[in-house]
Design a protein around this motif. Structure first.
Motif, PDB file in Angstrom:
ATOM      1  N   ALA A   1       3.706   3.232   1.389  1.00 63.27           N
ATOM      2  CA  ALA A   1       2.400   4.007   0.620  1.00 63.27           C
ATOM      3  C   ALA A   1       2.701   5.327  -0.316  1.00 63.27           C
ATOM      4  CB  ALA A   1       1.822   5.170   2.469  1.00 63.27           C
ATOM      5  N   GLU A   2       3.310   5.234  -0.318  1.00 66.43           N
ATOM      6  CA  GLU A   2       3.580   6.133  -1.848  1.00 66.43           C
ATOM      7  C   GLU A   2       4.734   4.975  -3.081  1.00 66.43           C
ATOM      8  OE1 GLU A   2       7.141   8.690  -0.805  1.00 66.43           O
ATOM      9  OE2 GLU A   2       6.143  10.020   0.277  1.00 66.43           O
TER      10      GLU A   2
ATOM     11  N   ARG B   1       1.022   3.194  -4.327  1.00 71.93           N
ATOM     12  CA  ARG B   1       0.254   4.025  -4.496  1.00 71.93           C
ATOM     13  C   ARG B   1       0.496   4.215  -6.222  1.00 71.93           C
ATOM     14  NH1 ARG B   1      -0.656   7.336   0.260  1.00 71.93           N
ATOM     15  NH2 ARG B   1       1.106   8.212  -0.129  1.00 71.93           N
TER      16      ARG B   1
ATOM     17  N   ARG C   1      -0.344   0.523  -7.310  1.00 75.60           N
ATOM     18  CA  ARG C   1      -1.534   0.771  -8.221  1.00 75.60           C
ATOM     19  C   ARG C   1      -1.890   1.768  -9.628  1.00 75.60           C
ATOM     20  NH1 ARG C   1      -3.032  -2.665  -4.898  1.00 75.60           N
ATOM     21  NH2 ARG C   1      -3.370  -3.090  -2.978  1.00 75.60           N
ATOM     22  N   SER C   2      -0.685   2.543  -9.390  1.00 79.28           N
ATOM     23  CA  SER C   2      -1.761   3.672 -10.910  1.00 79.28           C
ATOM     24  C   SER C   2      -1.009   3.131 -12.000  1.00 79.28           C
ATOM     25  CB  SER C   2      -0.707   4.613 -10.402  1.00 79.28           C
ATOM     26  OG  SER C   2      -1.032   5.691  -9.536  1.00 79.28           O
TER      27      SER C   2
ATOM     28  N   PRO D   1      -3.736  -1.590 -11.140  1.00 79.56           N
ATOM     29  CA  PRO D   1      -4.641  -1.641  -9.663  1.00 79.56           C
ATOM     30  C   PRO D   1      -4.900  -2.858  -8.774  1.00 79.56           C
ATOM     31  CG  PRO D   1      -5.425  -0.236 -11.668  1.00 79.56           C
ATOM     32  CD  PRO D   1      -4.174  -0.874 -11.890  1.00 79.56           C
TER      33      PRO D   1
ATOM     34  N   ALA E   1      -0.527   3.463   5.402  1.00 73.50           N
ATOM     35  CA  ALA E   1      -0.449   2.770   4.326  1.00 73.50           C
ATOM     36  C   ALA E   1      -1.793   2.056   4.602  1.00 73.50           C
ATOM     37  CB  ALA E   1       1.097   1.936   3.955  1.00 73.50           C
TER      38      ALA E   1
ATOM     39  N   ASP F   1      -4.848   1.876   3.699  1.00 70.07           N
ATOM     40  CA  ASP F   1      -5.369   1.956   2.115  1.00 70.07           C
ATOM     41  C   ASP F   1      -5.269   1.470   0.699  1.00 70.07           C
ATOM     42  OD1 ASP F   1      -7.612   2.693   3.486  1.00 70.07           O
ATOM     43  OD2 ASP F   1      -7.010   4.647   3.786  1.00 70.07           O
ATOM     44  N   THR F   2      -3.483   1.355   0.845  1.00 71.83           N
ATOM     45  CA  THR F   2      -2.788   1.265   0.149  1.00 71.83           C
ATOM     46  C   THR F   2      -2.244  -0.320  -0.011  1.00 71.83           C
ATOM     47  OG1 THR F   2      -0.718   2.205   0.880  1.00 71.83           O
ATOM     48  CG2 THR F   2      -1.778   3.604  -0.065  1.00 71.83           C
TER      49      THR F   2
END
Length: 498
Positions: free
Chosen positions: A190-191, A194, A197-198, A201, A229, A231-232
């Motif tokens: 997940a980290e 994220r 995606r930064s 995206p 995870a 949502d990511t």
């Protein structure tokens, strides 16, 4: 005696469009897949970049759409930066996964050149075993960032534009360098997602699912990882390998029953997590390692005492029965096209591969090459939801299973039925009606892979011992009838009459 089976087809009953990513493959820095497989500068067919043109030609013929790279277990100890810059300056490293030496002569730039020549999309696997967020961002910057940053400028060419990234490999497996619990991995995935995606995206990100449905953590692993995870990420991976166990050919021929159950179980788990999270998002499945693999042979072999460059590792020689099973696994993948939208047969060359190549010698098609190549070429339009009426037979592993399995794809230009007869001793007469389809249809080219000798293989000396043969199609009004020999795979294609 001949058994009878029938299909009910309806162009209005569709599963999903055929995904070209279903026909992916896998290139890992393992054995002779890269060195001596796709890359051999001293080979008579090698181009200026050192890539074997005979192998490239077979890759194109096979219809490969997507290639996962650079691993596999290899990636969990891989330092991607070792493979960039002047080749003479690249370090030789130990690969703990396969107890070999990696020269880094082929790195990401070389592989991307090969992928461009092969006309394939790349699914890039990130090292989340011994590395993490920082290194994932670095390799993404090198691969995809437009010029103007340190790593993008070091690339020295336009961005590669890779859209699919695997967040590690088989992190549920104790054999994996950097193996983690589901909670540890889910947090890291997940980290990493994220952070990526930064940077970009629109990336399509794949979380590690179970490396096998037989893993003791199967189900719990997927649930825990996705709760952290969901949502990511866009996909969760699944890996599935099959072999005849203790000579049980009946169960081996029904391997797709297990794949169906595996995929359905992962879908159910993912949807359960989505419901608990009150999310409208649907997680897709990336079955990015699948094949026939005589794993027990590999596991019983001693660990090499020496560290070698590109040793011969799991170069399984595939027979007729193996090819029929590969064809049936492709049927399973197509049947799940609404959720399995990416898949990679592992691997592409030499290592449990449909293509074999000898150093300084020829490259040839293994038996398993043929159902993949024909399915990739013929599967067009939409996958149909097929009703199958078939007799059954008994298996030790899966109980009673249908003798016949099949799937169909359809568009205005073609209707193709892919079918397998699992019976070891009797032919099966297959029938289906064309009445639901608009217009008038006629038989076109169709193929059958079958042989009286189920152990027959293709070798360097006899590369075309096993090849698909023409299949006779009977058309009686609107009823299609074909006879499928025992242990056979077939592709039956019809086109509109002119």
């Amino acid at each position: 005696m001949t058994r009878s089976a029938s299909l009910t087809l309806d162009p209005a009953r569709t599963v999903a469009p055929v995904s070209r990513r279903t026909f992916g493959s896998f290139v890992e820095h393992m054995g002779r897949c890269v060195y001596g497989g796709i890359y051999e500068p001293s080979h008579p067919t090698a181009d200026a970049d050192g890539f074997r043109q005979d192998v490239l030609s077979l890759v194109r013929e096979m219809g490969v759409s997507l290639v996962r790279y650079p691993g596999g277990n290899f990636v969990s100890g891989y330092r991607w930066e070792d493979g960039i810059g002047p080749v003479a300056d690249r370090p030789v490293r130990r690969d703990l996964a396969w107890h070999s030496l990696e020269t880094n002569e082929v790195g990401v730039d070389e592989f991307m050149r090969w992928a461009d020549k092969a006309g394939v999309e790349v699914m890039y696997a990130l090292n989340l075993g011994t590395r993490g967020v920082s290194e994932a961002l670095d390799v993404h910057e090198y691969l995809n960032q437009p010029e103007g940053t340190f790593l993008a400028d070091r690339r020295g060419r336009k961005p590669y534009g890779i859209s699919m990234f695997c967040l590690g490999n088989e992190m549920d497996g104790p054999w994996q360098t950097g193996h983690k619990t589901a909670h540890e991995y889910g947090r890291l995935a997940a980290e990493t997602a994220r952070a990526l995606r930064s940077a970009e995206p629109s990336l399509e990100l794949i979380a590690c699912g179970s490396s096998s449905s037989s893993m003791p953590t199967f189900g719990h692993w997927e649930s825990t990882v996705l709760e952290l995870a969901y949502d990511t990420v866009d996909y969760i991976s699944a890996h599935a390998y099959y072999e005849p166990v203790d000579g049980d050919m009946a169960s081996f021929l029904a391997s797709a029953v297990d794949m169906d159950h595996f995929v359905d179980s992962v879908i159910a788990t993912a949807d359960s997590v989505g419901a608990r999270l009150k999310s409208a998002k649907r997680i897709k499945i990336s079955l990015d390692e699948w094949n026939v693999w005589y794993l027990s042979r590999f596991q019983s072999a001693p660990t090499p005492s020496e560290w070698e460059v590109a040793p011969r590792v799991i170069e399984d020689c595939y027979n007729v029965a193996d090819a029929v099973v590969v064809g049936s696994l492709l049927i399973s993948l197509l049947r799940h096209s609404d959720r399995v939208t990416a898949a990679c047969q592992a691997q592409l060359v030499n290592v449990i591969a449909p293509i074999r190549a000898e150093s300084t010698g020829p490259a040839w098609r293994q038996t398993t090459f043929h159902p993949f190549a024909l399915t990739s070429r013929l599967a067009q339009g939409s996958v149909l939801d097929v009703d199958i009426a078939s007799p059954t037979y008994a298996t030790t592993r899966f109980g009673e299973v249908p003798v016949l399995d099949a799937v169909a794809t359809y568009d205005s230009a073609s209707l193709t039925v892919f079918a397998v007869n699992r019976s070891q001793d009797e032919p099966t007469e297959l029938t289906f009606s064309l009445a639901p389809f608009p217009g008038t249809w006629q038989p076109a080219d169709s193929w059958l892979l079958s042989d009286a000798d189920l152990t027959a293989t293709n070798t360097q000396e006899a590369p075309d011992r096993v090849v698909p043969q023409p299949l006779t199609i009977e058309l009686d009004g609107e009823t299609v009838r074909v006879s499928l020999p025992a242990v056979s795979w077939a592709a039956i294609r019809l086109t509109p009459a002119r």
